[in-house]
Design an enzyme around this catalytic site. Structure first.
Site, PDB file in Angstrom:
ATOM      1  N   GLU A  69      50.336 -23.910  41.817  1.00  0.00           N
ATOM      2  CA  GLU A  69      51.743 -23.707  42.169  1.00  0.00           C
ATOM      3  C   GLU A  69      51.759 -22.847  43.424  1.00  0.00           C
ATOM      4  O   GLU A  69      51.572 -21.631  43.354  1.00  0.00           O
ATOM      5  CB  GLU A  69      52.492 -23.034  41.011  1.00  0.00           C
ATOM      6  CG  GLU A  69      52.558 -23.867  39.745  1.00  0.00           C
ATOM      7  CD  GLU A  69      53.353 -25.145  39.918  1.00  0.00           C
ATOM      8  OE1 GLU A  69      54.135 -25.243  40.880  1.00  0.00           O
ATOM      9  OE2 GLU A  69      53.183 -26.071  39.097  1.00  0.00           O
ATOM     10  N   CYS A  79      59.185 -18.057  45.970  1.00  0.00           N
ATOM     11  CA  CYS A  79      58.452 -19.196  46.528  1.00  0.00           C
ATOM     12  C   CYS A  79      59.361 -20.354  46.895  1.00  0.00           C
ATOM     13  O   CYS A  79      59.017 -21.153  47.776  1.00  0.00           O
ATOM     14  CB  CYS A  79      57.381 -19.662  45.546  1.00  0.00           C
ATOM     15  SG  CYS A  79      58.004 -20.182  43.945  1.00  0.00           S
TER      16      CYS A  79
END
Length: 473
Positions: A219, A253
């Site tokens: 991720e 993010c």
């Protein structure tokens, strides 16, 4: 490597062996026990919310409590409850069809836990991004070892204590330590390794895991664009984009990394975003609702980006603030950078801070071509009142996830897979996607004592000719 780090590395190797042995004795953890595991996670969150918020704020220098509650604690509770509600269905053995040429027989897919998994979590959401993968792993029936970031030590130590109180070490444990411990952790022979963090470190983690052929979920991040199409209300776009960008001071993010607007609208959009930020954070340097930058190194990196863009001719818009107080508190006010140079760091590196470039485009194809010419982002945000236009942008782009007329919220939908593509990551989790990440789908084909396929063995005859013609037709 220090003596303490060497001991910690030996300890985690021992813990891995212990968890492996425990998994061998319980390869198929009953669903009711998995639900109990998830209930412990949710209960841990509810009972220790104040301590979790305080630890995170201590690590950051200041983190808005409201942000920690919504984005970390409540998120994990919802994820645990949702997984507990559905794992009975997700874990069921599935039957699939059998071709006539292979009849009689029964084909099934068994969904089995992979085993012992490693979870490497980052600093920006230090609780959620450790616990959400753990929820998926426990739902799948796995055992887990967690390595939190050394940049958030208070949160890491709290998680270690809370997990230690809720679970036996042969089931779940937390490993703390610096880069040397983290590197050694990534080289352990897990049954699956789950990493959240930067693309640069993600490459190293994948290489380390490859030594033992450990499957990985990465991720990562990337520069997530927000494309505002012609005619979309500026104030509405500014409110949405500003909220997503300045949550956690941009240390997210999937935060919008830059905004693309029709040529000539850059200043109007930038000023609207700053005006809204000033209303939400009247004095960002002292407002507890506005989060600090996590470390001096990241603070210096971000201020360096601003100065480089300024030197390159970009105009800098910032919310009103006390510069000295902001610096002392390690806070950077909401900042908009109008048309920075294309080769500046703010346009070529993931920002991870409250800096928002706003750039112009001549036409929609130019905007989508710009996005397509760069690494696939973790998220793409489209602001449009025209559904066909929004669909056109999606058709001409690739990204991990998408928000239309909103941002960030797609990752909060439990049944939407969350993950990147290309440089922004591989694999996904949340909901059933997370369950499957830590699950091996085992194929089983069963027949009786005798099966017609045995007539296909040499010497080949008429039965072979009949079957092969049927298969080739």
């Amino acid at each position: 490597m220090s003596e303490a780090e060497a001991k910690q590395i030996e300890r985690m190797k021992s813990l891995l062996a212990t968890q492996r042995d425990a998994f061998r004795h319980e390869r198929h953890r009953p669903i009711d026990l998995r639900k109990a595991d998830l209930a412990r996670i949710a209960d841990l969150c509810r009972k220790n919310s104040d301590a979790i918020c305080e630890a995170i704020s201590r690590d950051f220098g200041n983190r808005a409590r409201q942000e920690s509650v919504i984005a970390e604690i409540a998120f994990v509770i919802q994820d645990a409850d949702h997984t507990a509600k559905h794992i009975g269905k997700w874990a069921k053995t599935r039957s699939v069809g059998v071709p006539m040429t292979l009849m009689p027989g029964k084909a099934t897919i068994r969904r089995e836990p992979k085993g012992v998994v490693g979870i490497v979590s980052p600093w920006n959401y230090p609780f959620q991004l450790a616990m959400a993968p753990l929820v998926a792993a426990l739902g799948a029936g796995c055992r887990a070892m967690i390595k939190p970031s050394e940049l958030t030590p208070a949160t890491a130590e709290l998680m270690k204590r809370l997990i230690g109180e809720a679970f036996e070490e042969d089931h779940v444990c937390v490993i703390t330590g610096g880069p040397a411990v983290g590197e050694a952790f990534s080289r352990l022979k897990f049954d699956h390794l789950f990493y959240t963090g930067s693309t640069q470190v993600g490459r190293l983690v994948a290489m380390a895991a490859a030594e033992n052929l450990v499957p990985v979920t990465l991720e990562l991040g990337g520069k997530s664009p927000a494309i505002v199409t012609p005619g979309y209300p500026k104030l509405s776009a500014a409110k949405s984009i500003g909220w997503g960008k300045f949550l956690n001071a941009g240390q997210t993010c999937v935060a919008p990394d830059y905004v693309m607007v029709p040529n000539g609208e850059e200043r109007a959009m930038g000023e609207a975003i700053i005006k809204i930020a000033e209303h939400e954070f009247p004095e960002s340097s002292s407002d507890d609702a506005y989060t600090a930058i996590v470390s001096d190194r990241h603070y210096e990196r971000l201020t360096g980006m601003i100065e480089e863009a300024r030197a390159g001719g970009a105009e800098i818009l910032q919310a009103e603030h006390d510069a000295q107080a902001a610096q002392a508190a390690r806070k950077i006010p909401p900042t908009v950078i109008l048309n920075p140079p294309a080769d500046s760091k703010v346009m070529t590196e993931e920002i991870f801070g409250p800096l928002l470039p706003v750039v112009g485009y001549s036409e929609i194809d130019a905007a989508t071509n710009y996005v397509a010419d760069h690494d696939h982002p973790l998220a793409l945000y489209v602001y449009s009142t025209d559904k066909e236009m929004a669909t056109r942008i999606l058709d001409q782009s690739q990204s991990g996830g998408v928000g239309i007329n909103t941002n960030l919220l797609h990752l909060s939908v439990p049944d939407l897979p969350f993950g990147g593509i290309g440089a922004s990551g591989q694999g996904s989790y949340h909901g059933e996607a997370g369950f499957l990440t830590f699950t091996h789908e085992r194929s089983v084909f069963a027949t009786g004592k005798w099966h017609p396929s045995r007539l296909l063995a040499p010497p080949y005859g008429k039965f072979y000719e009949t079957v092969s013609k049927k298969q080739m037709s």
